[in-house]
Design a protein around this motif. Structure first.
Motif, mmCIF file in Angstrom:
data_model
loop_
_atom_site.group_PDB
_atom_site.id
_atom_site.type_symbol
_atom_site.label_atom_id
_atom_site.label_comp_id
_atom_site.label_asym_id
_atom_site.label_seq_id
_atom_site.Cartn_x
_atom_site.Cartn_y
_atom_site.Cartn_z
ATOM 1 N N ASN A 276 32.224 51.976 54.161
ATOM 2 C CA ASN A 276 31.669 52.159 52.814
ATOM 3 C C ASN A 276 32.687 52.691 51.816
ATOM 4 O O ASN A 276 32.331 53.396 50.872
ATOM 5 C CB ASN A 276 30.419 53.054 52.845
ATOM 6 N N GLU A 277 33.954 52.371 52.057
ATOM 7 C CA GLU A 277 34.992 52.688 51.080
ATOM 8 C C GLU A 277 35.152 51.455 50.193
ATOM 9 O O GLU A 277 35.021 50.332 50.671
ATOM 10 C CB GLU A 277 36.324 52.977 51.779
ATOM 11 N N SER A 278 35.408 51.713 48.915
ATOM 12 C CA SER A 278 35.526 50.566 48.012
ATOM 13 C C SER A 278 36.886 50.529 47.342
ATOM 14 O O SER A 278 37.581 51.538 47.257
ATOM 15 C CB SER A 278 34.418 50.620 46.960
ATOM 16 N N SER A 279 37.236 49.358 46.890
ATOM 17 C CA SER A 279 38.461 49.197 46.105
ATOM 18 C C SER A 279 38.223 48.022 45.149
ATOM 19 O O SER A 279 37.222 47.317 45.267
ATOM 20 C CB SER A 279 39.663 48.918 47.007
ATOM 21 N N TYR A 280 39.148 47.844 44.213
ATOM 22 C CA TYR A 280 38.938 46.753 43.276
ATOM 23 C C TYR A 280 40.258 46.098 42.894
ATOM 24 O O TYR A 280 41.332 46.682 43.054
ATOM 25 C CB TYR A 280 38.220 47.244 42.001
ATOM 26 N N ALA A 281 40.117 44.875 42.413
ATOM 27 C CA ALA A 281 41.265 44.143 41.876
ATOM 28 C C ALA A 281 40.828 43.597 40.521
ATOM 29 O O ALA A 281 39.774 42.975 40.408
ATOM 30 C CB ALA A 281 41.655 43.006 42.808
ATOM 31 N N HIS A 282 41.625 43.867 39.521
ATOM 32 C CA HIS A 282 41.284 43.409 38.167
ATOM 33 C C HIS A 282 42.387 42.493 37.653
ATOM 34 O O HIS A 282 43.571 42.832 37.722
ATOM 35 C CB HIS A 282 41.131 44.621 37.240
ATOM 36 N N TYR A 283 42.003 41.313 37.196
ATOM 37 C CA TYR A 283 42.952 40.369 36.603
ATOM 38 C C TYR A 283 42.500 40.117 35.170
ATOM 39 O O TYR A 283 41.307 39.888 34.924
ATOM 40 C CB TYR A 283 42.956 39.055 37.388
ATOM 41 N N ASP A 284 43.429 40.171 34.245
ATOM 42 C CA ASP A 284 42.981 40.207 32.848
ATOM 43 C C ASP A 284 42.868 38.835 32.167
ATOM 44 O O ASP A 284 42.534 38.770 30.994
ATOM 45 C CB ASP A 284 43.858 41.168 32.028
ATOM 46 N N ASN A 285 43.100 37.757 32.911
ATOM 47 C CA ASN A 285 42.945 36.460 32.231
ATOM 48 C C ASN A 285 42.760 35.334 33.252
ATOM 49 O O ASN A 285 43.718 34.677 33.647
ATOM 50 C CB ASN A 285 44.174 36.192 31.349
ATOM 51 N N ILE A 286 41.513 35.105 33.650
ATOM 52 C CA ILE A 286 41.255 34.063 34.649
ATOM 53 C C ILE A 286 40.872 32.753 33.950
ATOM 54 O O ILE A 286 40.045 32.744 33.019
ATOM 55 C CB ILE A 286 40.165 34.494 35.663
ATOM 56 N N VAL A 287 41.499 31.684 34.404
ATOM 57 C CA VAL A 287 41.182 30.348 33.860
ATOM 58 C C VAL A 287 41.017 29.379 35.029
ATOM 59 O O VAL A 287 41.885 29.301 35.900
ATOM 60 C CB VAL A 287 42.307 29.835 32.933
ATOM 61 N N ILE A 288 39.880 28.656 35.034
ATOM 62 C CA ILE A 288 39.639 27.635 36.062
ATOM 63 C C ILE A 288 39.610 26.264 35.373
ATOM 64 O O ILE A 288 38.837 26.052 34.439
ATOM 65 C CB ILE A 288 38.284 27.879 36.786
ATOM 66 N N ASP A 289 40.465 25.373 35.850
ATOM 67 C CA ASP A 289 40.508 24.018 35.290
ATOM 68 C C ASP A 289 39.229 23.243 35.651
ATOM 69 O O ASP A 289 38.434 23.688 36.480
ATOM 70 C CB ASP A 289 41.709 23.260 35.854
ATOM 71 N N GLY A 290 39.086 22.047 35.053
ATOM 72 C CA GLY A 290 37.926 21.193 35.330
ATOM 73 C C GLY A 290 38.085 20.403 36.629
ATOM 74 O O GLY A 290 39.104 20.513 37.327
ATOM 75 N N GLU A 291 37.081 19.600 36.911
ATOM 76 C CA GLU A 291 37.089 18.871 38.187
ATOM 77 C C GLU A 291 38.251 17.888 38.290
ATOM 78 O O GLU A 291 38.805 17.666 39.373
ATOM 79 C CB GLU A 291 35.761 18.141 38.417
ATOM 80 N N SER A 292 38.645 17.312 37.124
ATOM 81 C CA SER A 292 39.755 16.353 37.166
ATOM 82 C C SER A 292 41.046 17.037 37.637
ATOM 83 O O SER A 292 41.952 16.382 38.142
ATOM 84 C CB SER A 292 39.958 15.738 35.781
ATOM 85 N N GLU A 293 41.114 18.335 37.480
ATOM 86 C CA GLU A 293 42.275 19.106 37.970
ATOM 87 C C GLU A 293 41.940 19.778 39.291
ATOM 88 O O GLU A 293 42.631 20.705 39.717
ATOM 89 C CB GLU A 293 42.674 20.191 36.954
ATOM 90 N N LEU A 294 40.847 19.324 39.895
ATOM 91 C CA LEU A 294 40.400 19.869 41.197
ATOM 92 C C LEU A 294 40.147 21.389 41.121
ATOM 93 O O LEU A 294 40.423 22.110 42.058
ATOM 94 C CB LEU A 294 41.405 19.525 42.300
#
Ligand code: CA
Length: 396
Positions: A276-294
């Motif tokens: 029950n120990e927690s940790s985190y990862a924060h990324y400040d700019n996530i971008v997911i391409d469309g299906e054509s870019e898989l």
């Protein structure tokens, strides 16, 4: 007369004879004396010799005495010397003892000092942690404030819109049109419920909002809690999303793409282990391409957090499922890791891997829910949530 003469003569003759006798006696005595003198001389010589001998003997005795005295002195000196040696030995031992003690004492003092320094450092470190934590809280509060400002602004805009709409309605006197202005969970403030959001011209859809980890306005895009939902699914299922929005689910790659393209988003990953120990990862700019870019994970931005940057090698990678191997490995990572992910070769994270019910360390296996930078390769997580939120700072 003649008689007298004769008598006198006789007397005279007698007297002469007597003198002659006396003279003889004297001569004899004189001889005797002479003899005695010689004897004395002899004796003197003898005594002299004897005296000389005696003196020599005396000297010898004296030198004997001197020798024995010297010997005595020598013996005394030796005795004193050996006494000094004994003392010297004792002193040397005492010095050695003192040196040893001094060394031991200084060692102990050094150790004690080191201990104090270590404790001090630990205290400083714990204070630093507290300060960092507080700074983080302040940051979060600031963000909350910004979110609230935004909500107020949003509400004001909404009020104006509604006023306008009422006006329009009055004008048009038609029935109301269901419409949502809620483009993200930011609109719902401190909410942990499921809400309908409309992010673009496409269809509105429901998302769970989350405000308990890192401030308000986060949208949950993935959740692992208990293993009740299977995550080893095919391409189509990952594209559309699956699971239960109030439990375990994956929101779907298409929605993820639409959301991150409509506005810049940040990503927050919350991990809990079986202690029950927690940790985190924060990324400040996530971008997911469309299906054509898989559905390539086009960017993550800057990392910050306590869990370590285990997703960095997934950046720029296409999404893969067991039926769509788009990874860089000769093998199929999705098949080996039992989940869909932006596998590389295959990488240090596998948050859609297979759920396990215990705190297990699977050495040399790929299939668990792992985040290597936090607990090392092979440790599986008890719970995971992936959240995204429109970037507030860019909303100017
Ligand atoms: Ca492959």
């Amino acid at each position: 007369m003649t008689k007298t003469f004769h008598v006198l003569l006789l007397i005279s003759i007698f007297q002469v004879l007597n003198v002659q006798a006396n003279l003889l006696e004297i001569l004899q005595i004189q001889n005797k004396l002479k003899k005695s003198y010689n004897d004395i001389e002899k004796l003197q010589a003898t005594y002299k010799t004897k005296l000389k001998e005696a003196i020599t003997r005396e000297n010898e005795n004296a030198s004997q005495d001197l020798k024995s005295q010297i010997n005595d002195e020598l013996i005394k000196c030796r005795e004193e010397n050996s006494a000094f040696e004994v003392l010297n030995k004792i002193y040397a031992e005492q010095i050695e003892d003192l040196q040893r003690k001094t060394t031991i004492d200084s060692d102990a003092i050094l150790k004690e000092k080191q201990l104090l320094i270590d404790e001090g450092l630990e205290t400083i470190s714990s204070y630093t942690t507290i300060i960092n934590e507080q700074a983080k809280q302040i940051e979060l509060l600031k963000e909350d404030l910004q979110v609230k400002d935004q909500i107020i602004f949003h509400l004001e805009t909404k009020t104006k819109d509604i006023t306008d709409k009422f006006k329009n309605l009055e004008d048009l006197s038609t029935t109301s049109i269901t419409e949502t202005d809620d483009t993200s969970c930011l609109a719902f403030g401190d909410s942990n419920d499921v809400h309908l959001i409309k992010i673009d011209d496409g269809e509105a859809f429901e998302v769970p909002c989350e405000s308990r980890f890192a401030g308000n306005g986060w949208t949950v895009i993935q959740r692992r809690l208990d293993g009740s939902v299977k995550f080893n699914r095919n391409w189509l299922e990952y594209k559309e999303g699956f699971g239960n929005l109030s439990g375990e689910f994956f929101i779907g790659l298409e929605k993820l793409h639409r959301m991150t393209v409509a506005r810049p988003h940040e990503l927050y990953i919350h991990l809990i282990n079986f202690h029950n120990e927690s940790s985190y990862a924060h990324y400040d700019n996530i971008v997911i391409d469309g299906e054509s870019e898989l559905y390539t994970l086009r960017g993550l931005g800057t990392f910050e957090g306590t869990a370590g940057d285990s997703m960095r090698d997934n950046e720029q990678q296409k999404f893969s499922t067991y039926d769509r191997d788009n990874d860089l490995s000769e093998a199929s990572c999705a098949v080996n890791c039992l989940g869909g992910w932006w596998y590389n070769k295959c990488g240090s994270s596998n948050l859609n891997g297979q759920y396990t019910q215990q705190d297990d360390y699977y050495d040399n296996t790929d299939f668990g829910i792992y985040w290597d930078e936090w607990l090392g390769p092979g440790y599986t997580m008890k719970a995971v949530q992936m959240l995204i939120r429109p970037k507030i700072n860019t909303e100017k």
